[in-house]
Design a protein around this motif. Structure first.
Motif, PDB file in Angstrom:
ATOM      1  N   ARG A   1     -43.605   0.509  11.593  1.00  0.00           N
ATOM      2  CA  ARG A   1     -42.201   0.533  12.265  1.00  0.00           C
ATOM      3  C   ARG A   1     -41.365   1.777  11.729  1.00  0.00           C
ATOM      4  N   VAL A   2     -41.394   1.904  10.282  1.00  0.00           N
ATOM      5  CA  VAL A   2     -40.654   2.877   9.671  1.00  0.00           C
ATOM      6  C   VAL A   2     -41.094   4.175  10.342  1.00  0.00           C
ATOM      7  N   PHE A   3     -42.449   4.491  10.128  1.00  0.00           N
ATOM      8  CA  PHE A   3     -42.842   5.972  10.875  1.00  0.00           C
ATOM      9  C   PHE A   3     -42.391   6.270  12.349  1.00  0.00           C
ATOM     10  N   ASN A   4     -42.586   4.788  12.997  1.00  0.00           N
ATOM     11  CA  ASN A   4     -42.061   4.990  14.712  1.00  0.00           C
ATOM     12  C   ASN A   4     -40.817   5.277  14.791  1.00  0.00           C
ATOM     13  N   GLU A   5     -39.857   4.541  13.843  1.00  0.00           N
ATOM     14  CA  GLU A   5     -38.534   4.998  13.815  1.00  0.00           C
ATOM     15  C   GLU A   5     -38.268   6.517  13.515  1.00  0.00           C
ATOM     16  N   LEU A   6     -38.798   6.997  12.518  1.00  0.00           N
ATOM     17  CA  LEU A   6     -38.744   8.498  12.080  1.00  0.00           C
ATOM     18  C   LEU A   6     -39.051   9.386  12.961  1.00  0.00           C
ATOM     19  N   THR A   7     -40.475   8.748  13.723  1.00  0.00           N
ATOM     20  CA  THR A   7     -40.682   9.634  14.965  1.00  0.00           C
ATOM     21  C   THR A   7     -39.693   9.843  16.035  1.00  0.00           C
ATOM     22  N   MET A   8     -39.197   8.785  16.369  1.00  0.00           N
ATOM     23  CA  MET A   8     -38.129   8.732  17.599  1.00  0.00           C
ATOM     24  C   MET A   8     -37.003   9.473  16.991  1.00  0.00           C
ATOM     25  N   ASP A   9     -36.464   9.474  15.773  1.00  0.00           N
ATOM     26  CA  ASP A   9     -35.214  10.174  15.348  1.00  0.00           C
ATOM     27  C   ASP A   9     -35.553  11.376  15.242  1.00  0.00           C
ATOM     28  N   THR A  10     -36.655  11.980  14.990  1.00  0.00           N
ATOM     29  CA  THR A  10     -37.056  13.235  14.864  1.00  0.00           C
ATOM     30  C   THR A  10     -37.202  13.985  16.014  1.00  0.00           C
ATOM     31  N   LEU A  11     -37.744  13.325  17.191  1.00  0.00           N
ATOM     32  CA  LEU A  11     -37.759  13.740  18.472  1.00  0.00           C
ATOM     33  C   LEU A  11     -36.319  13.937  19.048  1.00  0.00           C
ATOM     34  N   ARG A  12     -35.656  13.027  18.721  1.00  0.00           N
ATOM     35  CA  ARG A  12     -34.035  12.944  19.292  1.00  0.00           C
ATOM     36  C   ARG A  12     -33.462  14.383  18.682  1.00  0.00           C
ATOM     37  N   ILE A  13     -33.789  14.616  17.554  1.00  0.00           N
ATOM     38  CA  ILE A  13     -33.035  16.010  16.856  1.00  0.00           C
ATOM     39  C   ILE A  13     -33.680  17.278  17.451  1.00  0.00           C
ATOM     40  N   GLN A  14     -35.029  17.185  17.482  1.00  0.00           N
ATOM     41  CA  GLN A  14     -35.663  18.158  18.289  1.00  0.00           C
ATOM     42  C   GLN A  14     -35.161  18.467  19.649  1.00  0.00           C
ATOM     43  N   GLY A  15     -35.123  17.441  20.275  1.00  0.00           N
ATOM     44  CA  GLY A  15     -34.415  17.773  21.705  1.00  0.00           C
ATOM     45  C   GLY A  15     -33.231  18.194  21.808  1.00  0.00           C
ATOM     46  N   ASP A  16     -32.391  17.515  20.847  1.00  0.00           N
ATOM     47  CA  ASP A  16     -30.916  18.102  20.509  1.00  0.00           C
ATOM     48  C   ASP A  16     -31.025  19.629  20.317  1.00  0.00           C
ATOM     49  N   LEU A  17     -31.741  20.004  19.371  1.00  0.00           N
ATOM     50  CA  LEU A  17     -31.942  21.394  18.897  1.00  0.00           C
ATOM     51  C   LEU A  17     -32.595  22.344  20.018  1.00  0.00           C
ATOM     52  N   TYR A  18     -33.386  21.805  20.837  1.00  0.00           N
ATOM     53  CA  TYR A  18     -33.858  22.598  21.954  1.00  0.00           C
ATOM     54  C   TYR A  18     -32.798  22.743  23.021  1.00  0.00           C
ATOM     55  N   MET A  19     -32.244  21.760  23.528  1.00  0.00           N
ATOM     56  CA  MET A  19     -30.933  21.894  24.318  1.00  0.00           C
ATOM     57  C   MET A  19     -29.798  22.953  23.749  1.00  0.00           C
ATOM     58  N   GLN A  20     -29.527  22.852  22.616  1.00  0.00           N
ATOM     59  CA  GLN A  20     -28.613  23.820  22.064  1.00  0.00           C
ATOM     60  C   GLN A  20     -29.141  25.256  22.052  1.00  0.00           C
ATOM     61  N   MET A  21     -30.569  25.327  22.053  1.00  0.00           N
ATOM     62  CA  MET A  21     -31.213  26.758  21.858  1.00  0.00           C
ATOM     63  C   MET A  21     -31.169  27.200  23.352  1.00  0.00           C
ATOM     64  N   SER A  22     -31.428  26.307  24.301  1.00  0.00           N
ATOM     65  CA  SER A  22     -31.452  26.581  25.888  1.00  0.00           C
ATOM     66  C   SER A  22     -30.242  27.118  26.105  1.00  0.00           C
ATOM     67  N   GLN A  23     -28.992  26.334  25.661  1.00  0.00           N
ATOM     68  CA  GLN A  23     -27.762  26.566  26.289  1.00  0.00           C
ATOM     69  C   GLN A  23     -27.395  28.198  25.908  1.00  0.00           C
ATOM     70  N   MET A  24     -27.960  28.505  24.511  1.00  0.00           N
ATOM     71  CA  MET A  24     -27.618  29.725  24.131  1.00  0.00           C
ATOM     72  C   MET A  24     -28.567  30.760  24.416  1.00  0.00           C
TER      73      MET A  24
END
Length: 123
Positions: free
Chosen positions: A35-58
């Motif tokens: 469960r902890v690793f699943n939560e870490l995975t989802m949190d990291t995917l969210r951060i990765q998606g946010d960073l990608y969106m910021q980079m895309s907007q730039m």
């Protein structure tokens, strides 16, 4: 190091981290650890998606090209054939019974399809 290079490095590291967390969750036999690793995975995917969106907007990424529907269908058909072969192999090895003898629990994905004026289908 230039900001753009730093962002690409961070993005690559986030992708690697997701793979590592996914592997850890898959290999864990303790429900709490899984469960902890699943939560870490989802949190990291969210951060990765946010960073990608910021980079895309730039404008650090070019918009992706469109895929022809026939190419997508070909890939789907290939994946389905591989899945059928794998299921047949498992049935043969388990005698048609056992833990692996069940249908897919993932629904079939229906893609959004648009027809262009030249008659080609794109995804």
């Amino acid at each position: 190091m230039a900001d753009e290079d730093l962002l690409y490095t961070i993005l690559a590291d986030l992708k690697r981290t997701v793979r590592e967390y996914t592997t850890a969750a898959t290999e864990s036999n303790c429900p709490a650890v899984r469960r902890v690793f699943n939560e870490l995975t989802m949190d990291t995917l969210r951060i990765q998606g946010d960073l990608y969106m910021q980079m895309s907007q730039m404008n650090m990424y070019a918009p992706p090209g469109k895929a022809l529907r026939q190419d997508v269908d070909k890939q789907i058909q290939s994946a389905q054939q591989t899945q059928q072969k794998l299921q047949q192999f498992v049935r043969e090895k388990t005698g048609g019974a056992g833990a692996y003898n069940h249908g897919s629990n993932v629904p079939q994905h229906q893609a959004n399809v648009q027809q262009h004026n030249n008659g080609s289908y794109y995804m």
